[in-house]
Each structure stands twice: as C-alpha cells, then as structure tokens.
Design a protein around this motif. Sequence first.
Motif, PDB file in Angstrom:
ATOM      1  N   ALA A 112       4.778  -4.587  -9.919  1.00 22.77           N
ATOM      2  CA  ALA A 112       5.518  -6.003 -10.228  1.00 22.77           C
ATOM      3  C   ALA A 112       6.248  -6.148  -8.955  1.00 22.77           C
ATOM      4  O   ALA A 112       6.212  -7.488  -8.671  1.00 22.77           O
ATOM      5  CB  ALA A 112       6.390  -5.686 -11.295  1.00 22.77           C
ATOM      6  N   ALA A 113       6.701  -5.148  -8.284  1.00 15.74           N
ATOM      7  CA  ALA A 113       7.524  -5.465  -7.101  1.00 15.74           C
ATOM      8  C   ALA A 113       6.495  -5.764  -5.997  1.00 15.74           C
ATOM      9  O   ALA A 113       6.930  -6.669  -5.369  1.00 15.74           O
ATOM     10  CB  ALA A 113       8.409  -4.158  -6.647  1.00 15.74           C
ATOM     11  N   ASP A 114       5.541  -4.986  -6.025  1.00 14.23           N
ATOM     12  CA  ASP A 114       4.676  -5.365  -4.690  1.00 14.23           C
ATOM     13  C   ASP A 114       3.897  -7.012  -4.791  1.00 14.23           C
ATOM     14  O   ASP A 114       3.590  -7.727  -4.016  1.00 14.23           O
ATOM     15  CB  ASP A 114       3.473  -4.462  -4.701  1.00 14.23           C
ATOM     16  CG  ASP A 114       4.044  -3.192  -4.301  1.00 14.23           C
ATOM     17  OD1 ASP A 114       4.684  -3.098  -3.740  1.00 14.23           O
ATOM     18  OD2 ASP A 114       3.107  -2.198  -4.566  1.00 14.23           O
ATOM     19  N   ARG A 115       3.742  -7.421  -6.066  1.00 11.22           N
ATOM     20  CA  ARG A 115       3.265  -8.829  -6.579  1.00 11.22           C
ATOM     21  C   ARG A 115       4.157  -9.847  -5.973  1.00 11.22           C
ATOM     22  O   ARG A 115       4.077 -10.683  -5.393  1.00 11.22           O
ATOM     23  CB  ARG A 115       2.629  -8.979  -7.945  1.00 11.22           C
ATOM     24  CG  ARG A 115       1.549  -8.101  -8.532  1.00 11.22           C
ATOM     25  CD  ARG A 115       0.630  -9.177  -8.438  1.00 11.22           C
ATOM     26  NE  ARG A 115       0.445 -10.361  -9.164  1.00 11.22           N
ATOM     27  CZ  ARG A 115       0.245 -10.319 -10.734  1.00 11.22           C
ATOM     28  NH1 ARG A 115      -0.236  -9.363 -11.207  1.00 11.22           N
ATOM     29  NH2 ARG A 115       0.727 -11.286 -11.295  1.00 11.22           N
ATOM     30  N   GLY A 116       5.431  -9.463  -6.376  1.00 15.31           N
ATOM     31  CA  GLY A 116       6.543 -10.488  -6.291  1.00 15.31           C
ATOM     32  C   GLY A 116       6.254 -11.870  -7.070  1.00 15.31           C
ATOM     33  O   GLY A 116       5.096 -11.917  -7.781  1.00 15.31           O
ATOM     34  N   GLY A 117       7.618 -12.520  -7.358  1.00 23.63           N
ATOM     35  CA  GLY A 117       7.438 -13.515  -8.277  1.00 23.63           C
ATOM     36  C   GLY A 117       7.478 -13.160  -9.753  1.00 23.63           C
ATOM     37  O   GLY A 117       7.469 -14.120 -10.392  1.00 23.63           O
ATOM     38  N   ILE A 118       7.534 -12.170 -10.136  1.00 20.17           N
ATOM     39  CA  ILE A 118       7.708 -11.792 -11.295  1.00 20.17           C
ATOM     40  C   ILE A 118       9.047 -11.085 -11.625  1.00 20.17           C
ATOM     41  O   ILE A 118       9.729 -10.307 -11.123  1.00 20.17           O
ATOM     42  CB  ILE A 118       6.823 -10.335 -11.856  1.00 20.17           C
ATOM     43  CG1 ILE A 118       5.305 -10.869 -11.328  1.00 20.17           C
ATOM     44  CG2 ILE A 118       7.001  -9.888 -13.238  1.00 20.17           C
ATOM     45  CD1 ILE A 118       4.374  -9.572 -11.636  1.00 20.17           C
ATOM     46  N   ASN A 119       9.943 -11.830 -12.581  1.00 22.56           N
ATOM     47  CA  ASN A 119      11.350 -11.434 -13.023  1.00 22.56           C
ATOM     48  C   ASN A 119      11.201 -10.105 -13.786  1.00 22.56           C
ATOM     49  O   ASN A 119      10.420  -9.926 -14.830  1.00 22.56           O
ATOM     50  CB  ASN A 119      11.783 -12.591 -14.068  1.00 22.56           C
ATOM     51  CG  ASN A 119      11.628 -13.768 -13.350  1.00 22.56           C
ATOM     52  OD1 ASN A 119      11.961 -13.913 -12.093  1.00 22.56           O
ATOM     53  ND2 ASN A 119      11.478 -15.058 -13.961  1.00 22.56           N
ATOM     54  N   LEU A 120      11.930  -9.106 -13.671  1.00 22.28           N
ATOM     55  CA  LEU A 120      12.411  -8.026 -14.283  1.00 22.28           C
ATOM     56  C   LEU A 120      13.455  -8.078 -15.008  1.00 22.28           C
ATOM     57  O   LEU A 120      14.463  -8.282 -14.479  1.00 22.28           O
ATOM     58  CB  LEU A 120      12.393  -6.816 -13.048  1.00 22.28           C
ATOM     59  CG  LEU A 120      12.768  -5.447 -13.616  1.00 22.28           C
ATOM     60  CD1 LEU A 120      11.247  -5.038 -14.500  1.00 22.28           C
ATOM     61  CD2 LEU A 120      12.774  -4.551 -12.692  1.00 22.28           C
ATOM     62  N   MET A 121      13.177  -7.931 -16.599  1.00 23.89           N
ATOM     63  CA  MET A 121      14.527  -8.081 -17.276  1.00 23.89           C
ATOM     64  C   MET A 121      14.589  -6.686 -18.340  1.00 23.89           C
ATOM     65  O   MET A 121      13.405  -6.353 -18.637  1.00 23.89           O
ATOM     66  CB  MET A 121      14.010  -9.306 -18.380  1.00 23.89           C
ATOM     67  CG  MET A 121      13.821 -10.525 -17.611  1.00 23.89           C
ATOM     68  SD  MET A 121      15.553 -11.118 -17.093  1.00 23.89           S
ATOM     69  CE  MET A 121      16.237 -11.395 -18.743  1.00 23.89           C
ATOM     70  N   GLU A 122      15.817  -6.228 -18.375  1.00 24.76           N
ATOM     71  CA  GLU A 122      15.771  -5.043 -19.291  1.00 24.76           C
ATOM     72  C   GLU A 122      16.470  -5.797 -20.491  1.00 24.76           C
ATOM     73  O   GLU A 122      16.975  -6.749 -20.832  1.00 24.76           O
ATOM     74  CB  GLU A 122      17.177  -4.416 -18.666  1.00 24.76           C
ATOM     75  CG  GLU A 122      16.910  -3.031 -17.895  1.00 24.76           C
ATOM     76  CD  GLU A 122      18.019  -2.109 -17.832  1.00 24.76           C
ATOM     77  OE1 GLU A 122      17.926  -0.997 -17.919  1.00 24.76           O
ATOM     78  OE2 GLU A 122      19.030  -2.525 -17.640  1.00 24.76           O
ATOM     79  N   ALA A 123      15.933  -5.008 -21.653  1.00 21.78           N
ATOM     80  CA  ALA A 123      16.037  -5.506 -23.053  1.00 21.78           C
ATOM     81  C   ALA A 123      16.415  -4.484 -23.995  1.00 21.78           C
ATOM     82  O   ALA A 123      15.525  -3.309 -23.788  1.00 21.78           O
ATOM     83  CB  ALA A 123      15.031  -6.388 -23.504  1.00 21.78           C
TER      84      ALA A 123
END
Length: 316
Positions: free
Chosen positions: A113-124
């Motif tokens: 996800a970090a390498d792709r970029g543009g993806i929000n990371l959310m903790e839930a």
Amino acid sequence: MAGNSQRRNRRTSNKKGAQVGSGGKRRRGLEGKGPTPPAEARKGHKKNRIAGAQARAATRKPPQRRGGKGTSEMVVGRNPVVEALREGVPAKTLYVQQFIDNDERVRELLQLAADRGGINLMEAPRAELDRMTNGLNHQGVVLQVPPYEYAHPEDLAAVAYDNGEEPLIVALDGVTDPRNLGAVVRSVTAFGGHGVVVPERRAAGMTAGAWKTSAGTAARTPVARATNLTRALEGYQKAGLTVVGLAADGETEVGDIAALDGPVVIVVGSEGKGLSRLVGETCDILARIPMPGGAESLNAGVATGVVLYEAARRRA
C-alpha cells in the motif's frame, strides 16, 4: 422537265445538313486521367474509411467515459488484500484493525500500500470492521475498492478511429463470472483490441475479482456498459462495424470471416446458454470455432482469445 425536277428533289433531300462537332470531348476522353489517387482518396478503400472517420472525429467532442459507475466494494482477508494490491486493483482506503498481530502478511500488505501511494491507511476497532463487512472473516484487514468508471460503447469505436485504426471490440452477452470478464479484458489488451462491452444487468461487472484476473490490463483497456446490448450492437452497425457472433451452430468458421480485418465487434455468449435470441438475430454473421477434439464449448475467455488471435493475425 418532270424528270429533271424529280432529280433536283432527290439531290436536295439527300443533301447532308450541318455537322455538329464533339467540341473536343472525344479527344479529351482519349487523354490519360493522370496518376492513381492515393489510397486515402479512393472511395471504399480501407484507408479512405479511416481518413473519413478521422475527419468526422475532428468535429466531434473528445470521447468521455459516460457509461456510469459501478458500486464500491470491499476486499477482506489478508491473502485477498495482498493479491489485490499486487495486481493493481484500484484502492481507496486500507483499514487495519487496531492492535493487529504484525505478521509477515500484514507487513507485506502495508508495504504494498505504501509503495502504491494514494491509498489512505486507517486504523479501526474490530467491531467497526465487523460492521463494515457484515461479519465476514476479515482477519483484521479490509481494502475499499472505489466504483469502476465505465466507458460508453460509442467511445470505444471513436477512440479507435481517432488513432487511425479499425475498431476491434468484444461484447459479452450473459457472461456472469467476473473472472471470465477479467480474462477477456486481458486477451483484448494482448491482441490490440479497443475495449469490451457488457450489459448493465445480469452480467459480470468490473469487480475486484475481474481486476485481478485481468492482471492489471484493465487499467489500459476500457470496459463499456450498455443499457441495452442489442441497441448498442445496432449502433455499431450504423457506424460501419460488422457484428460477428460466436455460436456452436454458426454457418461460417472463424478462419473464413473476411470481416475480421476491418471494423468489427465480436460477440461472445455464456458457456452454457450461448447468445440470447435477440442478440443472435442482430449479428451480421454467426461463426463457429472448429474443435476437432470434440469439446462442446469453450468458456468466454478462451473463445475470445481464439478469435482475437485470428483477427490480429489478419491485421498484422
């Protein structure tokens, strides 16, 4: 005297009148017509059709993706999320459970996800992920896939003509397995096609499963959605495309179809039912794939690949 008068009358009646000349027309008709005009100027020639389409395209607004949007979906579970990220499935947000065990799979999906970029990371919290997935076994990770933005069927042919190419389009009739749709998109990309058309209802759409099967080619090959597939095919016919339907009882073998080297739509039905009645009646040609081995039918992805190979071979 009477005899002399009759001779004068005969001479007068036999006298030729004034001669009308040709005005040089006959001489001009014998003259050469000059060099043969280029292919683009010869009516009926393949290059003339392309040039005409390009001229019409110059007065037309640029094609827009007007086929509507699909629905948002969730990919759940550590392995499915990793596979989706590897295959380039569009992603908007990655939800990760609070205090999740940081195992190898979790580290990999976070890195992807970090390498792709543009993806929000959310903790839930787990309870929130349970609610989002209706209690599915999400294993602490959920990937939100945004709605797919479909093209309009007319845009596929327009883009091909704008590029100076004869349209090569695949339409699917009653294909409900997203993996088959993904396989068809992959074949269309491989053999230089210009897009895929699917019906709006009772058909597979561009889900995460279709994206994965397409092996990333769905990012380059547009998928259009038609409210009514029969009307979409009739629109292609009016635009000069030949509609070729695949049927087990087709009167012509695929290898004998001359239309494959021109503007064409290949219509593929479901493996079990084949083409629907109305779609079959709309096709200009019903063709069959010869199968010496005795198999009754091929799935949509394989059948499409066979015909697209033949079309690409003719166009090379």
